[in-house]
Motif scaffolding. Structure first.
Motif, PDB file in Angstrom:
ATOM      1  N   GLY A 177     -31.108  18.918  23.572  1.00  0.00           N
ATOM      2  CA  GLY A 177     -29.655  18.786  23.470  1.00  0.00           C
ATOM      3  C   GLY A 177     -28.955  20.047  23.924  1.00  0.00           C
ATOM      4  N   ALA A 178     -29.608  20.795  24.807  1.00  0.00           N
ATOM      5  CA  ALA A 178     -29.049  22.053  25.310  1.00  0.00           C
ATOM      6  C   ALA A 178     -27.989  21.757  26.367  1.00  0.00           C
ATOM      7  CB  ALA A 178     -30.159  22.916  25.911  1.00  0.00           C
ATOM      8  N   PRO A 179     -27.083  22.690  26.592  1.00  0.00           N
ATOM      9  CA  PRO A 179     -26.077  22.480  27.637  1.00  0.00           C
ATOM     10  C   PRO A 179     -26.728  22.507  29.019  1.00  0.00           C
ATOM     11  CG  PRO A 179     -25.894  24.699  26.765  1.00  0.00           C
ATOM     12  CD  PRO A 179     -26.908  23.972  25.913  1.00  0.00           C
ATOM     13  N   GLU A 180     -26.215  21.703  29.917  1.00  0.00           N
ATOM     14  CA  GLU A 180     -26.754  21.657  31.278  1.00  0.00           C
ATOM     15  C   GLU A 180     -26.621  23.000  31.995  1.00  0.00           C
ATOM     16  OE1 GLU A 180     -24.477  18.403  32.778  1.00  0.00           O
ATOM     17  OE2 GLU A 180     -25.821  16.917  31.878  1.00  0.00           O
ATOM     18  N   VAL A 205     -37.799  18.557  37.045  1.00  0.00           N
ATOM     19  CA  VAL A 205     -37.935  17.442  36.105  1.00  0.00           C
ATOM     20  C   VAL A 205     -38.278  17.993  34.725  1.00  0.00           C
ATOM     21  CG1 VAL A 205     -39.285  15.375  35.526  1.00  0.00           C
ATOM     22  CG2 VAL A 205     -38.536  15.773  37.893  1.00  0.00           C
ATOM     23  N   VAL A 206     -39.142  18.998  34.675  1.00  0.00           N
ATOM     24  CA  VAL A 206     -39.477  19.634  33.401  1.00  0.00           C
ATOM     25  C   VAL A 206     -38.226  20.272  32.802  1.00  0.00           C
ATOM     26  CG1 VAL A 206     -40.897  21.379  32.254  1.00  0.00           C
ATOM     27  CG2 VAL A 206     -41.859  20.031  34.142  1.00  0.00           C
ATOM     28  N   ARG A 207     -37.444  20.966  33.633  1.00  0.00           N
ATOM     29  CA  ARG A 207     -36.199  21.576  33.142  1.00  0.00           C
ATOM     30  C   ARG A 207     -35.262  20.513  32.565  1.00  0.00           C
ATOM     31  NH1 ARG A 207     -36.263  24.319  38.341  1.00  0.00           N
ATOM     32  NH2 ARG A 207     -36.997  26.440  37.995  1.00  0.00           N
ATOM     33  N   ALA A 208     -35.058  19.439  33.310  1.00  0.00           N
ATOM     34  CA  ALA A 208     -34.138  18.386  32.867  1.00  0.00           C
ATOM     35  C   ALA A 208     -34.623  17.751  31.567  1.00  0.00           C
ATOM     36  CB  ALA A 208     -33.993  17.331  33.963  1.00  0.00           C
ATOM     37  N   LEU A 267     -29.385  14.527  37.524  1.00  0.00           N
ATOM     38  CA  LEU A 267     -30.825  14.641  37.308  1.00  0.00           C
ATOM     39  C   LEU A 267     -31.150  14.571  35.819  1.00  0.00           C
ATOM     40  CD1 LEU A 267     -33.751  15.271  38.298  1.00  0.00           C
ATOM     41  CD2 LEU A 267     -33.167  17.682  37.977  1.00  0.00           C
ATOM     42  N   CYS A 268     -30.435  15.327  35.003  1.00  0.00           N
ATOM     43  CA  CYS A 268     -30.697  15.327  33.556  1.00  0.00           C
ATOM     44  C   CYS A 268     -30.509  13.933  32.966  1.00  0.00           C
ATOM     45  CB  CYS A 268     -29.791  16.339  32.857  1.00  0.00           C
ATOM     46  SG  CYS A 268     -30.228  18.069  33.186  1.00  0.00           S
ATOM     47  N   ASP A 269     -29.478  13.217  33.401  1.00  0.00           N
ATOM     48  CA  ASP A 269     -29.270  11.853  32.918  1.00  0.00           C
ATOM     49  C   ASP A 269     -30.409  10.930  33.344  1.00  0.00           C
ATOM     50  OD1 ASP A 269     -26.931  12.440  31.595  1.00  0.00           O
ATOM     51  OD2 ASP A 269     -25.614  11.441  33.038  1.00  0.00           O
ATOM     52  N   ARG A 270     -30.834  11.055  34.603  1.00  0.00           N
ATOM     53  CA  ARG A 270     -31.920  10.206  35.108  1.00  0.00           C
ATOM     54  C   ARG A 270     -33.212  10.453  34.332  1.00  0.00           C
ATOM     55  NH1 ARG A 270     -35.596  11.162  39.289  1.00  0.00           N
ATOM     56  NH2 ARG A 270     -34.386  12.853  40.227  1.00  0.00           N
ATOM     57  N   ILE A 271     -33.522  11.715  34.067  1.00  0.00           N
ATOM     58  CA  ILE A 271     -34.754  12.048  33.343  1.00  0.00           C
ATOM     59  C   ILE A 271     -34.655  11.625  31.877  1.00  0.00           C
ATOM     60  CG2 ILE A 271     -36.308  13.912  32.656  1.00  0.00           C
ATOM     61  CD1 ILE A 271     -36.304  12.997  35.712  1.00  0.00           C
ATOM     62  N   LEU A 314     -25.039  26.181  41.570  1.00  0.00           N
ATOM     63  CA  LEU A 314     -25.797  26.896  40.534  1.00  0.00           C
ATOM     64  C   LEU A 314     -25.004  27.113  39.249  1.00  0.00           C
ATOM     65  CD1 LEU A 314     -27.613  29.555  42.747  1.00  0.00           C
ATOM     66  CD2 LEU A 314     -28.629  27.546  41.646  1.00  0.00           C
ATOM     67  N   THR A 315     -23.677  26.986  39.309  1.00  0.00           N
ATOM     68  CA  THR A 315     -22.861  27.257  38.121  1.00  0.00           C
ATOM     69  C   THR A 315     -22.188  26.022  37.547  1.00  0.00           C
ATOM     70  OG1 THR A 315     -20.979  27.849  39.523  1.00  0.00           O
ATOM     71  CG2 THR A 315     -22.412  29.648  38.783  1.00  0.00           C
TER      72      THR A 315
END
Length: 194
Positions: free
Chosen positions: A154-157, A144-147, A117-121, A101-102
């Motif tokens: 361009g927000a931090p993961e 998926v919506v979050r990612a 996940l973020c990269d894949r999306i 989570l962190t």
């Protein structure tokens, strides 16, 4: 060419009510009823994608959406935590859960990290959605919506877990050439701009 996609989160299911890592459970009666009530409220679309989970497929059907030939992006791979509740994982693996989570790079469950996940999306947005002419809809898991939101802004993961995605809400992305704008929080059943 500007591409537009409305990301719709699935209706409520037992897994969502129980804070359970996806276990492929279907919509519950309440979720199905709410999705059917929202049918006909979406704008006309040229392309539809649906994540492969039962709750996404059932939500799309209830909304009257016919998926195209290719599936929508899958939700996050929860590895060995799949089917467990958040409470169960907290009890059995509190350090691993806290790390996951962190630290967006972490995948202690043997599945997918937030970063992966973020990269894949992001690839899906640029390579698939970015090539569509007209308006598209994708019924996808909340993560998926979050990612998509993280990458579009361009927000931090590290902000991934701070984005709430309620059931049956629409998040709209529009853009071109890898630059996306975000319109968040549309409740299905409310009028949308065309």
């Amino acid at each position: 060419m500007t591409s537009r996609v409305m990301l719709i989160s699935p209706a409520i299911s037992a897994a969502l009510r129980e804070a359970r890592f996806d276990d492929s459970c279907p919509l519950d009666a309440s979720g199905l009823r709410l999705a059917r009530a929202a049918a006909g409220t979406l704008p006309a679309v040229s392309t539809v994608w649906v994540s492969p989970t039962p709750r996404c497929r059932e939500t799309a059907r209830a909304l009257g959406l016919d998926a195209g030939p290719g599936p929508g992006p899958a939700g996050m791979d929860a590895g060995r935590w799949r089917g467990a509740t958040l409470a169960e994982v907290t009890e059995k693996e509190p350090e691993a859960l806290a790390q996951w989570l962190t630290d967006p790079q972490s995948a202690p469950h043997g599945g997918e990290s937030v970063h992966a996940l973020c990269d894949r999306i992001a690839r899906w947005l640029d390579e698939t959605v970015g090539q569509v002419t007209g308006r598209a809809v994708a019924v996808v898991e909340p993560e998926v919506v979050r990612a998509a939101t993280i990458r579009a802004l361009g927000a931090p993961e590290s902000a991934f877990w701070r984005i709430d995605v309620p059931p049956l809400t629409a998040t709209e992305l529009s853009g071109r050439a890898g630059r996306w704008n975000v319109r968040v929080g549309g409740q299905l059943g409310a009028p949308h701009d065309t």
